[in-house]
Design a protein around this motif. Structure first.
Motif, PDB file in Angstrom:
ATOM      1  N   PRO A 218     -12.209  47.617 -47.558  1.00 59.08           N
ATOM      2  CA  PRO A 218     -11.209  47.399 -47.651  1.00 59.08           C
ATOM      3  C   PRO A 218      -9.681  47.379 -47.633  1.00 59.08           C
ATOM      4  O   PRO A 218     -10.148  46.389 -46.766  1.00 59.08           O
ATOM      5  CB  PRO A 218     -11.646  49.533 -46.649  1.00 59.08           C
ATOM      6  N   VAL A 219      -8.908  47.833 -47.872  1.00 57.59           N
ATOM      7  CA  VAL A 219      -7.292  46.361 -47.706  1.00 57.59           C
ATOM      8  C   VAL A 219      -6.535  47.774 -47.448  1.00 57.59           C
ATOM      9  O   VAL A 219      -6.763  48.879 -47.466  1.00 57.59           O
ATOM     10  CB  VAL A 219      -7.184  45.782 -48.509  1.00 57.59           C
ATOM     11  N   PRO A 220      -5.779  47.254 -46.598  1.00 58.57           N
ATOM     12  CA  PRO A 220      -4.390  48.719 -46.440  1.00 58.57           C
ATOM     13  C   PRO A 220      -3.821  48.581 -47.183  1.00 58.57           C
ATOM     14  O   PRO A 220      -3.897  48.478 -48.615  1.00 58.57           O
ATOM     15  CB  PRO A 220      -3.446  47.770 -45.319  1.00 58.57           C
TER      16      PRO A 220
ATOM     17  N   ALA B  24     -10.797  36.544 -45.686  1.00 58.21           N
ATOM     18  CA  ALA B  24      -9.723  35.538 -46.026  1.00 58.21           C
ATOM     19  C   ALA B  24      -8.702  36.448 -45.369  1.00 58.21           C
ATOM     20  O   ALA B  24      -8.980  37.789 -44.523  1.00 58.21           O
ATOM     21  CB  ALA B  24      -9.315  36.541 -47.894  1.00 58.21           C
ATOM     22  N   VAL B  25      -7.862  35.784 -45.157  1.00 58.09           N
ATOM     23  CA  VAL B  25      -6.665  37.194 -44.113  1.00 58.09           C
ATOM     24  C   VAL B  25      -5.526  36.794 -45.125  1.00 58.09           C
ATOM     25  O   VAL B  25      -4.346  35.773 -46.202  1.00 58.09           O
ATOM     26  CB  VAL B  25      -6.160  35.916 -42.957  1.00 58.09           C
ATOM     27  N   MET B  26      -4.700  38.051 -45.382  1.00 58.31           N
ATOM     28  CA  MET B  26      -3.560  38.051 -45.856  1.00 58.31           C
ATOM     29  C   MET B  26      -2.700  38.927 -45.515  1.00 58.31           C
ATOM     30  O   MET B  26      -2.230  39.374 -43.681  1.00 58.31           O
ATOM     31  CB  MET B  26      -3.664  38.958 -46.947  1.00 58.31           C
ATOM     32  N   ASP B  27      -1.730  38.462 -45.772  1.00 57.97           N
ATOM     33  CA  ASP B  27      -0.160  38.756 -44.795  1.00 57.97           C
ATOM     34  C   ASP B  27      -0.143  40.430 -45.779  1.00 57.97           C
ATOM     35  O   ASP B  27       0.454  41.625 -46.654  1.00 57.97           O
ATOM     36  CB  ASP B  27       0.859  38.349 -45.102  1.00 57.97           C
ATOM     37  N   VAL B  28       0.190  41.639 -44.939  1.00 57.52           N
ATOM     38  CA  VAL B  28       0.709  43.271 -45.234  1.00 57.52           C
ATOM     39  C   VAL B  28       2.031  43.166 -44.964  1.00 57.52           C
ATOM     40  O   VAL B  28       2.675  43.335 -44.051  1.00 57.52           O
ATOM     41  CB  VAL B  28      -0.542  44.109 -44.602  1.00 57.52           C
ATOM     42  N   GLY B  29       2.334  42.957 -46.126  1.00 60.55           N
ATOM     43  CA  GLY B  29       4.099  43.859 -46.138  1.00 60.55           C
ATOM     44  C   GLY B  29       5.186  43.115 -45.494  1.00 60.55           C
ATOM     45  O   GLY B  29       6.527  43.673 -45.241  1.00 60.55           O
TER      46      GLY B  29
ATOM     47  N   GLY C 198     -12.757  42.509 -44.116  1.00 59.78           N
ATOM     48  CA  GLY C 198     -13.836  42.661 -43.379  1.00 59.78           C
ATOM     49  C   GLY C 198     -13.742  42.373 -41.521  1.00 59.78           C
ATOM     50  O   GLY C 198     -14.816  42.963 -41.242  1.00 59.78           O
ATOM     51  N   VAL C 199     -12.731  42.945 -41.523  1.00 55.29           N
ATOM     52  CA  VAL C 199     -12.167  42.863 -39.957  1.00 55.29           C
ATOM     53  C   VAL C 199     -11.147  43.781 -39.494  1.00 55.29           C
ATOM     54  O   VAL C 199     -11.624  44.923 -38.850  1.00 55.29           O
ATOM     55  CB  VAL C 199     -12.623  41.708 -39.106  1.00 55.29           C
ATOM     56  N   GLY C 200     -10.617  44.207 -40.356  1.00 60.43           N
ATOM     57  CA  GLY C 200      -9.077  44.823 -40.007  1.00 60.43           C
ATOM     58  C   GLY C 200      -7.766  44.369 -39.493  1.00 60.43           C
ATOM     59  O   GLY C 200      -7.911  42.850 -39.710  1.00 60.43           O
ATOM     60  N   PRO C 201      -7.083  45.137 -38.761  1.00 58.26           N
ATOM     61  CA  PRO C 201      -6.372  44.554 -38.328  1.00 58.26           C
ATOM     62  C   PRO C 201      -5.121  43.204 -37.473  1.00 58.26           C
ATOM     63  O   PRO C 201      -6.379  43.418 -36.502  1.00 58.26           O
ATOM     64  CB  PRO C 201      -4.176  45.710 -38.218  1.00 58.26           C
ATOM     65  N   CYS C 202      -4.727  42.158 -37.617  1.00 58.13           N
ATOM     66  CA  CYS C 202      -4.719  40.739 -36.413  1.00 58.13           C
ATOM     67  C   CYS C 202      -4.833  41.319 -35.542  1.00 58.13           C
ATOM     68  O   CYS C 202      -4.908  40.311 -34.183  1.00 58.13           O
ATOM     69  CB  CYS C 202      -4.356  40.076 -36.972  1.00 58.13           C
ATOM     70  N   PHE C 203      -3.624  42.421 -35.434  1.00 59.76           N
ATOM     71  CA  PHE C 203      -3.041  42.573 -34.596  1.00 59.76           C
ATOM     72  C   PHE C 203      -3.449  43.430 -32.993  1.00 59.76           C
ATOM     73  O   PHE C 203      -2.929  43.054 -31.916  1.00 59.76           O
ATOM     74  CB  PHE C 203      -1.176  43.535 -34.206  1.00 59.76           C
ATOM     75  N   ASN C 204      -4.757  44.029 -32.654  1.00 60.11           N
ATOM     76  CA  ASN C 204      -5.951  44.167 -32.185  1.00 60.11           C
ATOM     77  C   ASN C 204      -7.073  43.740 -32.011  1.00 60.11           C
ATOM     78  O   ASN C 204      -7.480  44.429 -31.466  1.00 60.11           O
ATOM     79  CB  ASN C 204      -5.686  46.206 -32.261  1.00 60.11           C
ATOM     80  N   CYS C 205      -7.077  42.166 -32.301  1.00 64.65           N
ATOM     81  CA  CYS C 205      -7.746  41.514 -32.599  1.00 64.65           C
ATOM     82  C   CYS C 205      -8.006  40.957 -31.252  1.00 64.65           C
ATOM     83  O   CYS C 205      -7.263  40.442 -31.150  1.00 64.65           O
ATOM     84  CB  CYS C 205      -8.155  40.599 -33.396  1.00 64.65           C
ATOM     85  N   ASP C 206      -9.331  40.639 -30.538  1.00 69.77           N
ATOM     86  CA  ASP C 206      -9.377  40.127 -29.376  1.00 69.77           C
ATOM     87  C   ASP C 206      -8.826  38.565 -29.367  1.00 69.77           C
ATOM     88  O   ASP C 206      -9.294  37.540 -28.336  1.00 69.77           O
ATOM     89  CB  ASP C 206     -10.877  40.311 -28.268  1.00 69.77           C
TER      90      ASP C 206
END
Length: 812
Positions: free
Chosen positions: A672-674, A693-698, A706-714
């Motif tokens: 899934p993606v945002p 892959a890492v992408m910039d959202v807006g 495959g992982v999710g948003p980076c802001f609440n990643c450890d």
DNA sequence: GCAAGGTC
């Protein structure tokens, strides 16, 4: 009486007219073809040159709709012969009508005989005149006169052998190519043709085999003990003894010693595979300062000049010396030949005829100032009696490739405008001259040097006389000089290393190596080898960069699947099995029909193996074709699917968007993606948690697929380490961190004590590794448009460097 | 639209 003759090419026709007409001949044109007229013994002669084959095989019209014909059916259909060059066919008929005698005079080989039979077939439609065969393998007056005054009978077996090859090659190529292409199209949209043939596929097979060896290579550890010696005790050198005990000593081959009293030796054991053994040797000699020259031998070694150039050797050298592809080289050589600079470029022969005259050519080559000195010296030293160093092969076709006349760079470039024309001419000239020159002589010195009881090998090499190398400097090796030493001399050990290293994988295949492999294995002919290489490039199976060849995904997948399904197809044996049948036809051992039957059966067996493995074949190839398309679609390309290895791409539908694998439906991997926000892939970012892959959202936040948003990643701090500047002056506990927002930037305490501080708002700001001498904060660098770059300490309570007070203030 | 072989 009118005699009509057909040569294989225009140049040959004219040459023959010149000889048989004793220098007097005229030229007319019939349907565009140049016809040479002359009289011989009171008879009228007409000779014209064909342009290779004038007919070719193809399937009848009704089998040309790929989608409506099962490719396997092609193996049971007989291809038909069609005229491919109408004008020449017409010319042959017109000329033959009035002939009393027809002479086939094509090259004296299998294809030449066959081309002659094509002319024969056309002539027989309009004429009942006897048809004879002139056989010659050089354009010497005696040989040509003999061939035409006493022509023999055409050789049906020889001609039918070529016919057999044409039919079997077409059957195999067409059935395999169509089957693979159509099968892949069931799963992947592509207009491309995936071709397979008895020459092009083994050619690709050579590249595949090498690539596979590289990919499967497992490096092995080895150790090597090196010693640096010096004949002079006082030479200031660093005395290092590297102990390889950690096994991690990097290979550090000492550069060529600055002083000419120094040199390096390798322990007699060479590459040692057991670490313990290397350590043991090293322990024995560690710390030793002296060594003794135990043995010295000096040998002269001579290096003979290269043998005359045949086509394959010429193409190989043009590739490795001049970096020109075989196809281009052959095209250039063709032009040089047609312009009269060099001889006929398609030859297998690498020896000169006994009566070959070198002197007129040498005298003419003197025109070019780069050769004049060498040639003058050669003539002086030999008294004009030069002797070639001949190669072993006389294919009785054409002489080796040699210069016909001397020319300077501008002479050549005025006539032949292809890039590389002069370098190729120059190579041919230098090769020709070098071949007539004396060998190069080297003095090889070999030393056995002992440190205690351990033997070290040292070799040196010095050129004593350049010989042919003086004009042939394409690959000169530097001398490896050693200082003067005798047996029993004491040497000083400057350094001993126990070096750990790994065996290296095989190197990528060079174009010249590929030509050698093709030649050795009978793949293609001297004239077609470059075409087979080009075909593979055009099909996207491999590519060349400079002289080296790299396989492409499509080629690798095709070879890999063929290797499991019908391994023989990617090996030279496919060609040699068919070649054996053809040879039997040529030798009259079997009829052409029997050979076709046997050959077809052979192809049918292979075809059966191919179809039995359809699934595997298609899956691999369809995936690689889709991946290729996805990768070229940069905007939507995401990365590599961890499940099947194909490409992942961003898929947008009416219902939303997601990342999916191009291997679908065989692979159903999705992510899934945002739902909202413009997505931009950040290709340089790698997700430590395995996101594909890492992408910039807006422009607001990052998202790892495959992982999710980076802001609440450890792992946030790993990917985006905070830019810390120095200790917080308020709480003295936290670190001041540079906070970058889209419309502002400032420093803030990491412990959230509330302290913030402003910094310059504009310009490209970087935190440097350098620290302020006074307060210990990291210095900043800032570059504003149209201003000098400045370096400064941002600490408001310090400001020792760079910024004036009024430019900064504590935030409330 | 498939091959390989000649040659321009």
């Amino acid at each position: 009486m009118t005699v009509v003759a057909f040569a294989e090419k225009n140049k040959a026709a004219e040459e023959i007219a010149k000889i048989l007409g004793s220098g007097s001949y005229s030229q007319t044109r019939v349907d565009g073809a140049a016809v040479y007229k002359f009289k011989r013994d009171g008879e009228d002669w007409l000779i014209t040159g064909l342009a290779g084959h004038i007919m070719g095989y193809d399937y009848p019209e009704e089998y040309n709709r790929w989608n409506e014909v099962d490719p396997g059916v092609l193996l049971d259909v007989d291809p038909q012969k069609f005229v491919t060059k109408e004008n020449l066919a017409n010319a042959i008929e017109k000329l033959s009508k009035n002939a009393h005698l027809i002479i086939l005079a094509c090259d004296y080989d299998r294809e030449g005989e066959n081309i002659g039979f094509e002319a024969k077939e056309l002539a027989e439609r309009v004429s009942t005149a006897p048809i004879k065969r002139a056989r010659y393998s050089s354009f010497s007056k005696a040989e040509i006169e003999k061939a035409f005054d006493h022509p023999g009978e055409p050789d049906t077996n020889l001609a039918m052998a070529a016919e057999t090859r044409q039919i079997l090659d077409l059957k195999m190529g067409a059935a395999f190519t169509r089957y693979v292409t159509l099968s892949v199209r069931e799963k992947a949209y592509t207009k491309e043709v995936l071709s397979i043939g008895p020459c092009q596929t083994p050619t690709c097979g050579f590249v595949y085999d090498r690539e596979k060896a590289i990919r499967e290579f497992k490096p092995k550890d080895f150790w090597k003990i090196l010693a640096d010696f010096d004949t002079n005790e006082d030479t200031p050198t660093e005395m290092i003894e590297t102990d390889g005990a950690d096994g991690k000593t990097k290979p550090k081959r000492t550069k060529k010693a600055e002083s000419d009293t120094q040199f390096q030796g390798t322990h007699r054991s060479g590459q040692i595979s057991e670490k313990e053994k290397a350590d043991e040797i090293f322990k024995q000699i560690k710390g030793e300062r002296k060594a003794v020259v135990d043995k010295k031998s000096v040998k002269e070694q001579s290096l003979a000049p290269p043998v005359p150039l045949n086509t394959t050797e010429f193409l190989k050298r043009a590739s490795s010396f001049l970096n020109i592809s075989p196809e281009k080289s052959l095209e250039i050589a063709e032009q040089l030949y047609l312009s009269g600079f060099t001889s006929y470029p398609r030859t297998e022969t690498n020896m000169y005829a006994p009566d070959f005259e070198f002197m007129p050519i040498l005298s003419d080559l003197i025109k070019n100032p780069s050769y004049s000195k060498t040639i003058e010296q050669l003539i002086r030293e030999t008294g004009g009696k030069v002797v070639p160093k001949n190669g072993p092969k006389d294919a009785k076709d054409h002489p080796p490739i040699y210069p016909i006349r001397g020319a300077t760079q501008s002479d050549v470039e005025k006539v032949v405008s292809l890039p590389g024309a002069y370098p190729v001419y120059d190579l041919i000239c230098r090769h020709f001259i070098a071949n007539l020159m004396p060998p190069a002589v080297f003095e090889k010195t070999k030393l056995d040097i002992k440190i205690k009881d351990e033997l070290f090998d040292v070799t040196g090499s010095m050129k004593k006389s350049s010989g042919w190398l003086s004009i042939y400097d394409y690959e000169t090796k530097k001398d490896k000089m050693l200082p003067q030493m005798e047996e029993g001399d004491v040497l000083f050990v400057k350094k001993i290393q126990n070096m750990s290293s790994k065996t290296a994988p095989p190197k990528k295949l060079m174009e010249s190596e590929l030509l050698t492999l093709m030649d050795k294995n009978g793949i293609g002919t001297k004239a077609t080898a470059p075409t087979h290489i080009e075909t593979n490039k055009k099909r996207g199976y491999f590519e060349t960069s400079g002289k080296t060849i790299s396989i492409l995904d499509k080629g690798y997948m095709l070879m890999e699947s063929l290797d499991t399904a019908v391994p023989i197809v990617i090996r030279p044996e496919i060609r040699s099995q068919i070649e054996n049948l053809i040879q039997d036809v040529e030798d009259g051992k079997i009829t052409m029909n029997d050979a076709l039957l046997k050959g077809t059966t052979l192809i049918k067996t292979m075809y059966g193996d191919l179809t039995a493995n359809k699934d595997r074949l298609v899956q691999k190839l369809a995936g690689s074709i889709k991946s290729e398309a996805a990768e070229s679609d940069k905007k939507n390309y995401v990365g590599v699917c961890p499940v099947c290895g194909n490409a992942l791409r961003l898929i947008t539908t009416d219902n939303g968007r997601f990342v999916g694998c191009v291997g679908y439906p065989d692979c159903s991997q999705t992510y899934p993606v945002p739902k909202t926000g413009a997505l931009t892939f950040l290709r340089s970012k790698k997700c430590p948690k395995g996101g594909v892959a890492v992408m910039d959202v807006g422009k607001k936040y990052n998202w790892a697929v495959g992982v999710g948003p980076c802001f609440n990643c450890d792992q946030k701090d790993v990917c985006d380490p905070p830019e810390t500047v120095g200790t917080c002056p308020k709480c003295k506990d936290g670190q001041m961190v540079l906070v970058r927002l889209s419309d502002n930037r400032f420093l803030s305490c990491s412990k959230k004590c509330g302290h913030t501080q402003s910094i310059p708002k504009t310009g490209r700001l970087t935190v440097l590794d350098k620290k302020c001498d006074v307060c210990g904060w990291n210095l900043f660098k800032n570059k504003e448009a149209d201003k000098e770059e400045i370096e400064f300490c941002a600490n408001r309570r310090c400001r020792a460097i760079g910024l004036k007070n009024e430019q900064q203030k504590d935030n409330p």
